[in-house]
Design a protein around this motif. Structure first.
Motif, PDB file in Angstrom:
ATOM      1  N   THR A 165       0.825  -1.195   0.000  1.00 40.45           N
ATOM      2  CA  THR A 165       0.000   0.000   0.000  1.00 40.45           C
ATOM      3  C   THR A 165       0.868   1.257   0.000  1.00 40.45           C
ATOM      4  N   ALA A 166       0.537   2.181  -0.889  1.00 41.53           N
ATOM      5  CA  ALA A 166       1.276   3.441  -0.951  1.00 41.53           C
ATOM      6  C   ALA A 166       0.906   4.316   0.235  1.00 41.53           C
ATOM      7  N   ARG A 167       1.887   5.025   0.782  1.00 38.65           N
ATOM      8  CA  ARG A 167       1.647   5.914   1.916  1.00 38.65           C
ATOM      9  C   ARG A 167       1.811   7.387   1.552  1.00 38.65           C
ATOM     10  N   ARG A 168       2.801   7.686   0.721  1.00 43.21           N
ATOM     11  CA  ARG A 168       3.029   9.071   0.297  1.00 43.21           C
ATOM     12  C   ARG A 168       2.900   9.125  -1.228  1.00 43.21           C
ATOM     13  N   VAL A 169       1.818   9.725  -1.674  1.00 43.17           N
ATOM     14  CA  VAL A 169       1.475   9.697  -3.093  1.00 43.17           C
ATOM     15  C   VAL A 169       1.519  11.096  -3.677  1.00 43.17           C
TER      16      VAL A 169
ATOM     17  N   VAL B  41      -9.242   5.503  -1.347  1.00 41.23           N
ATOM     18  CA  VAL B  41      -8.543   5.523  -0.063  1.00 41.23           C
ATOM     19  C   VAL B  41      -9.412   4.930   1.035  1.00 41.23           C
TER      20      VAL B  41
ATOM     21  N   SER C 206      -7.069   1.907   1.013  1.00 40.94           N
ATOM     22  CA  SER C 206      -5.763   2.433   1.406  1.00 40.94           C
ATOM     23  C   SER C 206      -5.875   3.539   2.448  1.00 40.94           C
TER      24      SER C 206
ATOM     25  N   THR D 124      -3.350   6.947   3.517  1.00 34.80           N
ATOM     26  CA  THR D 124      -2.550   7.471   2.416  1.00 34.80           C
ATOM     27  C   THR D 124      -2.491   8.997   2.462  1.00 34.80           C
TER      28      THR D 124
ATOM     29  N   LEU E 214      -2.811   2.534  -5.795  1.00 35.10           N
ATOM     30  CA  LEU E 214      -2.450   2.637  -4.380  1.00 35.10           C
ATOM     31  C   LEU E 214      -2.102   1.298  -3.746  1.00 35.10           C
ATOM     32  N   THR E 215      -2.568   0.189  -4.330  1.00 34.58           N
ATOM     33  CA  THR E 215      -2.448  -1.095  -3.631  1.00 34.58           C
ATOM     34  C   THR E 215      -1.746  -2.207  -4.403  1.00 34.58           C
TER      35      THR E 215
END
Length: 315
Positions: free
Chosen positions: A2-6, A28, A32, A35, A118-119
């Motif tokens: 999972t992305a945290r800083r996009v 989100v 996610s 995020t 994101l995932t």
């Protein structure tokens, strides 16, 4: 992962911030939570490279491109040149969305595309690097899908922009007749992987990292964006018999017959040559319009292309 800083790099000519924010919020909330997203607009002066650099400087570990092929290409170019661990996600909003089509990214559903970006696990893909002589000097550009001249390039220059806004990729079909009349055969010298192929009379030449176009047309049946190679297609038809041979090669040899027999390698014919390579140089005896990922670069008489394997990690 999972992305945290996009970093969301978006083209304001393709959508509104409100629509994108709504789609991101759905993604989100479902897939996610936690995020952190920051927004970076493209502009007439910055197709996406500058926005990508700013997003990375701000700490993004994933860049999500909300735009068309040109914006995706620009961001992929920056990531390939910069290196590092930052990954790419795509929310396709353009006419062709060719890289998204070839990678199976959801089309017409921004929330679903955000969820994937994101995932999903990232996959390393190649990019092609193009060195091209233009009126203003020699330029270097990356492409993720296709580059070339002839029918494909002329369809881009002949397509009506207003019609494209109304009917999408079908506008290219409307331009086909004008494109056929605008692109004649010419003599071209080709060197593939440092081996001269000699001089050929060519109508259309395409170098591809991906093979599927709009409408599900598989133009380059061997193309794999992660195989460390590029695919070359050279078309030489100059009359009705030649175009009939080209059509048979695409529809039968590399379509129905390939599916029936499980053929692993694209077949060539009298008017259609298929090659796989890591580098190619092209000298044209007359200038022709050259395009990359749907963008008209202008006329040229010399192009050199190389592949950068595993250049960008795409979700």
């Amino acid at each position: 992962m999972t992305a945290r800083r996009v970093g969301i790099i978006w083209n304001p000519s393709k959508t509104t911030g409100t629509e994108l924010e709504s789609a991101l919020e759905k993604a989100v909330s479902v897939a996610s939570p936690g995020t952190e997203a920051r927004w970076f607009e493209t502009s007439v002066d910055d197709a996406g490279q500058g926005a990508a650099a700013a997003a990375i400087e701000a700490g993004a570990d994933v860049l999500v491109v909300a735009g068309g092929d040109g914006t995706v290409r620009a961001v992929a170019e920056h990531l390939a040149e910069a290196g590092g661990d930052v990954e790419l996600g795509i929310v396709p909003l353009g006419t062709g969305n060719l890289l998204a089509r070839n990678l199976g990214v959801p089309l017409g559903d921004a929330a679903a595309a955000f969820t994937r970006a994101l995932t999903a696990e990232a996959r390393a893909i190649d990019v092609g690097w193009l060195e091209i002589d233009l009126d203003g000097g020699t330029e270097r550009h990356a492409f993720a899908v296709l580059a070339g001249f002839g029918l494909d390039a002329h369809m881009i220059t002949e397509t009506d922009d207003d019609l494209k806004d109304k009917v999408g990729w079908l506008a290219y079909v409307e331009s086909l007749g004008r494109a056929l009349s605008a692109s004649d055969t010419l003599d071209v010298r080709i060197t593939a992987d440092d081996e001269p192929l000699g001089q050929e009379s060519v109508h259309t030449l395409l170098i591809g990292n991906c093979g599927t176009l709009q409408g599900g047309i598989n133009l380059l049946p061997d193309a794999d964006p992660a195989d460390g190679e590029l695919d070359l297609l050279v078309l030489s038809a100059d009359d009705a018999a030649g175009w009939a041979d080209t059509l048979r090669n695409m529809v039968w040899d590399n379509g129905v017959k390939r599916l029936a027999t499980g053929g692993a390698v694209a077949e060539s014919s009298d008017s259609a040559t298929h090659l796989r390579l890591r580098s190619v140089s092209i000298e044209l005896l007359e200038p022709r319009v050259f395009e990359i990922d749907g963008e008209d670069l202008g006329e040229t008489t010399r192009v050199a292309v190389t592949v950068q394997p595993g250049a960008v990690r795409v979700r």
